[in-house]
Design a protein around this motif. Structure first.
Motif, PDB file in Angstrom:
ATOM      1  N   VAL A   5       0.862  -1.176   0.000  1.00  0.00           N
ATOM      2  CA  VAL A   5       0.000   0.000   0.000  1.00  0.00           C
ATOM      3  C   VAL A   5       0.898   1.225   0.000  1.00  0.00           C
ATOM      4  O   VAL A   5       1.716   1.402   0.900  1.00  0.00           O
ATOM      5  CB  VAL A   5      -0.935   0.033   1.232  1.00  0.00           C
ATOM      6  N   SER A   6       0.762   2.062  -1.025  1.00  0.00           N
ATOM      7  CA  SER A   6       1.557   3.288  -1.107  1.00  0.00           C
ATOM      8  C   SER A   6       0.746   4.441  -0.543  1.00  0.00           C
ATOM      9  O   SER A   6      -0.292   4.818  -1.086  1.00  0.00           O
ATOM     10  CB  SER A   6       1.932   3.580  -2.567  1.00  0.00           C
ATOM     11  N   GLY A   7       1.211   5.010   0.572  1.00  0.00           N
ATOM     12  CA  GLY A   7       0.508   6.117   1.210  1.00  0.00           C
ATOM     13  C   GLY A   7      -0.112   5.712   2.529  1.00  0.00           C
ATOM     14  O   GLY A   7      -0.968   4.831   2.577  1.00  0.00           O
ATOM     15  N   GLY A   8       0.330   6.384   3.597  1.00  0.00           N
ATOM     16  CA  GLY A   8      -0.165   6.059   4.934  1.00  0.00           C
ATOM     17  C   GLY A   8      -1.154   7.077   5.452  1.00  0.00           C
ATOM     18  O   GLY A   8      -1.122   7.432   6.630  1.00  0.00           O
ATOM     19  N   GLY A   9      -2.039   7.575   4.583  1.00  0.00           N
ATOM     20  CA  GLY A   9      -3.077   8.505   5.017  1.00  0.00           C
ATOM     21  C   GLY A   9      -4.342   7.778   5.410  1.00  0.00           C
ATOM     22  O   GLY A   9      -4.316   6.602   5.794  1.00  0.00           O
ATOM     23  N   ILE A  10      -5.476   8.460   5.306  1.00  0.00           N
ATOM     24  CA  ILE A  10      -6.750   7.864   5.705  1.00  0.00           C
ATOM     25  C   ILE A  10      -7.094   6.668   4.821  1.00  0.00           C
ATOM     26  O   ILE A  10      -7.425   5.585   5.313  1.00  0.00           O
ATOM     27  CB  ILE A  10      -7.886   8.910   5.647  1.00  0.00           C
ATOM     28  N   ALA A  11      -7.017   6.845   3.498  1.00  0.00           N
ATOM     29  CA  ALA A  11      -7.348   5.754   2.574  1.00  0.00           C
ATOM     30  C   ALA A  11      -6.405   4.571   2.770  1.00  0.00           C
ATOM     31  O   ALA A  11      -6.841   3.411   2.819  1.00  0.00           O
ATOM     32  CB  ALA A  11      -7.300   6.244   1.133  1.00  0.00           C
ATOM     33  N   GLY A  12      -5.103   4.861   2.888  1.00  0.00           N
ATOM     34  CA  GLY A  12      -4.119   3.796   3.013  1.00  0.00           C
ATOM     35  C   GLY A  12      -4.261   2.989   4.287  1.00  0.00           C
ATOM     36  O   GLY A  12      -4.194   1.756   4.268  1.00  0.00           O
ATOM     37  N   THR A  13      -4.455   3.670   5.408  1.00  0.00           N
ATOM     38  CA  THR A  13      -4.594   2.940   6.674  1.00  0.00           C
ATOM     39  C   THR A  13      -5.924   2.197   6.752  1.00  0.00           C
ATOM     40  O   THR A  13      -5.998   1.095   7.311  1.00  0.00           O
ATOM     41  CB  THR A  13      -4.457   3.895   7.873  1.00  0.00           C
ATOM     42  N   ARG A 100      -8.831  15.570  11.906  1.00  0.00           N
ATOM     43  CA  ARG A 100      -8.252  14.539  11.037  1.00  0.00           C
ATOM     44  C   ARG A 100      -7.236  13.678  11.791  1.00  0.00           C
ATOM     45  O   ARG A 100      -7.149  12.461  11.568  1.00  0.00           O
ATOM     46  CB  ARG A 100      -7.586  15.197   9.832  1.00  0.00           C
ATOM     47  N   GLY A 101      -6.488  14.307  12.699  1.00  0.00           N
ATOM     48  CA  GLY A 101      -5.495  13.560  13.454  1.00  0.00           C
ATOM     49  C   GLY A 101      -6.103  12.502  14.357  1.00  0.00           C
ATOM     50  O   GLY A 101      -5.523  11.440  14.563  1.00  0.00           O
ATOM     51  N   VAL A 102      -7.296  12.790  14.924  1.00  0.00           N
ATOM     52  CA  VAL A 102      -7.981  11.809  15.774  1.00  0.00           C
ATOM     53  C   VAL A 102      -8.377  10.590  14.964  1.00  0.00           C
ATOM     54  O   VAL A 102      -8.137   9.441  15.359  1.00  0.00           O
ATOM     55  CB  VAL A 102      -9.223  12.443  16.435  1.00  0.00           C
ATOM     56  N   LEU A 103      -9.002  10.828  13.810  1.00  0.00           N
ATOM     57  CA  LEU A 103      -9.400   9.725  12.937  1.00  0.00           C
ATOM     58  C   LEU A 103      -8.190   8.916  12.502  1.00  0.00           C
ATOM     59  O   LEU A 103      -8.186   7.672  12.576  1.00  0.00           O
ATOM     60  CB  LEU A 103     -10.144  10.284  11.718  1.00  0.00           C
ATOM     61  N   VAL A 276      -2.099  -2.947 -10.169  1.00  0.00           N
ATOM     62  CA  VAL A 276      -2.199  -1.719  -9.375  1.00  0.00           C
ATOM     63  C   VAL A 276      -3.633  -1.214  -9.381  1.00  0.00           C
ATOM     64  O   VAL A 276      -4.291  -1.181 -10.430  1.00  0.00           O
ATOM     65  CB  VAL A 276      -1.273  -0.616  -9.936  1.00  0.00           C
ATOM     66  N   VAL A 277      -4.125  -0.794  -8.197  1.00  0.00           N
ATOM     67  CA  VAL A 277      -5.453  -0.204  -8.088  1.00  0.00           C
ATOM     68  C   VAL A 277      -5.342   1.099  -7.294  1.00  0.00           C
ATOM     69  O   VAL A 277      -4.539   1.205  -6.367  1.00  0.00           O
ATOM     70  CB  VAL A 277      -6.450  -1.180  -7.400  1.00  0.00           C
ATOM     71  N   PHE A 278      -6.128   2.101  -7.692  1.00  0.00           N
ATOM     72  CA  PHE A 278      -6.080   3.429  -7.075  1.00  0.00           C
ATOM     73  C   PHE A 278      -7.313   3.648  -6.203  1.00  0.00           C
ATOM     74  O   PHE A 278      -8.436   3.332  -6.608  1.00  0.00           O
ATOM     75  CB  PHE A 278      -6.011   4.514  -8.153  1.00  0.00           C
ATOM     76  N   LEU A 279      -7.093   4.243  -5.006  1.00  0.00           N
ATOM     77  CA  LEU A 279      -8.164   4.508  -4.052  1.00  0.00           C
ATOM     78  C   LEU A 279      -8.107   5.954  -3.580  1.00  0.00           C
ATOM     79  O   LEU A 279      -7.046   6.577  -3.555  1.00  0.00           O
ATOM     80  CB  LEU A 279      -8.033   3.604  -2.822  1.00  0.00           C
ATOM     81  N   GLY A 280      -9.256   6.479  -3.162  1.00  0.00           N
ATOM     82  CA  GLY A 280      -9.311   7.794  -2.532  1.00  0.00           C
ATOM     83  C   GLY A 280      -8.854   8.890  -3.472  1.00  0.00           C
ATOM     84  O   GLY A 280      -9.135   8.879  -4.670  1.00  0.00           O
ATOM     85  N   LEU A 296     -15.547   9.379   0.911  1.00  0.00           N
ATOM     86  CA  LEU A 296     -15.404   8.592  -0.309  1.00  0.00           C
ATOM     87  C   LEU A 296     -14.206   7.651  -0.204  1.00  0.00           C
ATOM     88  O   LEU A 296     -14.264   6.503  -0.666  1.00  0.00           O
ATOM     89  CB  LEU A 296     -15.249   9.511  -1.518  1.00  0.00           C
ATOM     90  N   ALA A 297     -13.119   8.112   0.420  1.00  0.00           N
ATOM     91  CA  ALA A 297     -11.935   7.266   0.583  1.00  0.00           C
ATOM     92  C   ALA A 297     -12.230   6.060   1.470  1.00  0.00           C
ATOM     93  O   ALA A 297     -11.806   4.934   1.174  1.00  0.00           O
ATOM     94  CB  ALA A 297     -10.786   8.089   1.165  1.00  0.00           C
ATOM     95  N   LEU A 298     -12.959   6.287   2.557  1.00  0.00           N
ATOM     96  CA  LEU A 298     -13.320   5.177   3.448  1.00  0.00           C
ATOM     97  C   LEU A 298     -14.204   4.164   2.727  1.00  0.00           C
ATOM     98  O   LEU A 298     -14.026   2.947   2.862  1.00  0.00           O
ATOM     99  CB  LEU A 298     -14.035   5.712   4.686  1.00  0.00           C
TER     100      LEU A 298
END
Length: 383
Positions: A5-13, A100-103, A276-280, A296-298
């Motif tokens: 998984v590339s990216g450790g943001g909301i969608a990635g986690t 955003r940090g809490v989520l 490869v698949v793209f999200l968020g 939408l990302a979730l």
């Protein structure tokens, strides 16, 4: 399966949690030295709440957030522009104002519990797909893998979108926003906004614990001029528009304490290629005027994880994911693209049309219902 998984943001986690819970071996590659969310507040709509409830973290997040009963916007004169209350959809409909940090922290904690491997200081810039597996390539040229497939969740300015050579159309807006968080005791249970024409926009979003998320819209190329004018002059301008913002602005001393972010709209014909698949936001970024990005990302994360479980193969899961999500995402992207010029643009006539028409829409029951369903993240398309 072994998944990158590339990216450790909301969608990635979020997707990492769901994939790891299904028994897969997941590795997140995050470019930052520390995996953390940036930004201020978000509106967690009923659509996003359903995914977090499934992950078992909604109740905890709700206790650290502000329950929102609706949204409101006023013109500079004080005349109401729009007011929408979730209660018109039923007593159990509401949103949460969430930092955003809490989520993000709760999603990250779940990743740790699910034994997701997290590699920081690693930006995935490219990949090598041999048909059976995929290797990912970082900023140093180091190859990692092999993996059964790669989830690209690296945000609106995704490097992997370019590496994948998928057809897309990109629009960088001329407008942006300044974001901050601070104390605010005058705004509760609603998103409060004040709008002046199409070039000045201020908002306060309660996010719990006596805090609000503040945003100020402006042209991207006016930011340096704003800094040159000085903090005091800017604060006076904001407070003249929105007096409840004074308490929050008191806690800010420098522009560097706030986040300056532009908007980008990207429309891709396909959200997957090879392994490869793209999200968020990596798949469908848009301006934040409908506040649907995180929701939408979730939903993307849940839909793809379910598709993988149901089909058992990556190729079938990627196709099914786009089939199930495309109509809804296209609706929100198109609607956001249509609405943005009415709130931030160089077209004064847009403000006149908005000020005449928008206050009447919620007075028609079926239009009000459609507006609330859209706001709640529950509208699946134009029809």
């Amino acid at each position: 399966m072994k998944i990158a998984v590339s990216g450790g943001g909301i969608a990635g986690t979020a997707v990492s949690n769901l994939l790891a819970s299904a028994g897969n071996q997941v590795t997140i590659f995050e470019q930052a030295t520390q995996c953390q969310a940036i930004g201020a507040g978000i509106m967690l709509q009923p659509s996003g709440q359903a995914v977090l409830d499934r992950l078992g973290i909604l109740a905890t997040i709700a206790r650290q957030s502000a329950k929102l009963e609706g949204i409101e916007a006023f013109l500079l004169s004080g005349r109401p522009l729009i007011e929408l209350k979730y209660g018109h959809l039923g007593e159990n409909h509401f949103a949460y104002g969430v930092h955003r940090g809490v989520l993000f922290q709760h999603l990250l904690n779940r990743c740790v519990q699910s034994k997701v491997d997290l590699q920081t200081s690693t930006q995935i810039c490219d990949f090598c797909d041999d048909g059976d597996s995929v290797h990912v390539i970082d900023q140093q040229g180091t190859r990692h893998g092999p993996f059964d497939f790669l989830v690209a969740a690296d945000g609106a300015r995704s490097r992997l979108r370019t590496a994948a050579k998928l057809k897309s159309r990109t629009v960088d807006y001329d407008y942006a926003a300044i974001w901050a968080t601070g104390p605010c005791s005058q705004v509760h249970h609603r998103l409060h906004q004040v709008i002046d024409g199409t070039d000045r926009l201020v908002g306060l979003l309660p996010i719990g614990n006596g805090q609000c998320s503040f945003f100020w819209g402006l042209r991207t190329d006016h930011y340096e001029e704003l800094v040159q004018r000085g903090m005091l002059a800017w604060k006076q301008e904001v407070i003249a528009m929105c007096e409840p913002a004074a308490e929050l602005l008191d806690s800010i001393n420098h522009f560097q304490e706030m986040t300056f972010a532009g908007y980008r709209h990207v429309r891709m014909q396909r959200w997957h290629v090879g392994k490869v698949v793209f999200l968020g936001d990596a798949a469908h970024p848009s301006s934040p005027h409908l506040g649907q990005g995180v929701n939408l990302a979730l939903e993307d994360a849940a839909c793809f994880a379910d598709a993988l479980t149901e089909t058992g193969t990556f190729q079938q899961a990627a196709v099914r994911y786009q089939q199930l999500r495309q109509r809804k995402v296209r609706y929100y992207q198109s609607l956001t693209r249509m609405l943005t010029p009415f709130f931030q643009s160089d077209m004064p006539l847009s403000a006149t049309c908005r000020n005449i028409g928008l206050p009447w829409f919620p007075k028609v029951p079926w239009i009000r219902r459609r507006m609330l369903q859209t706001l709640s993240g529950l509208q699946d398309g134009w029809i």
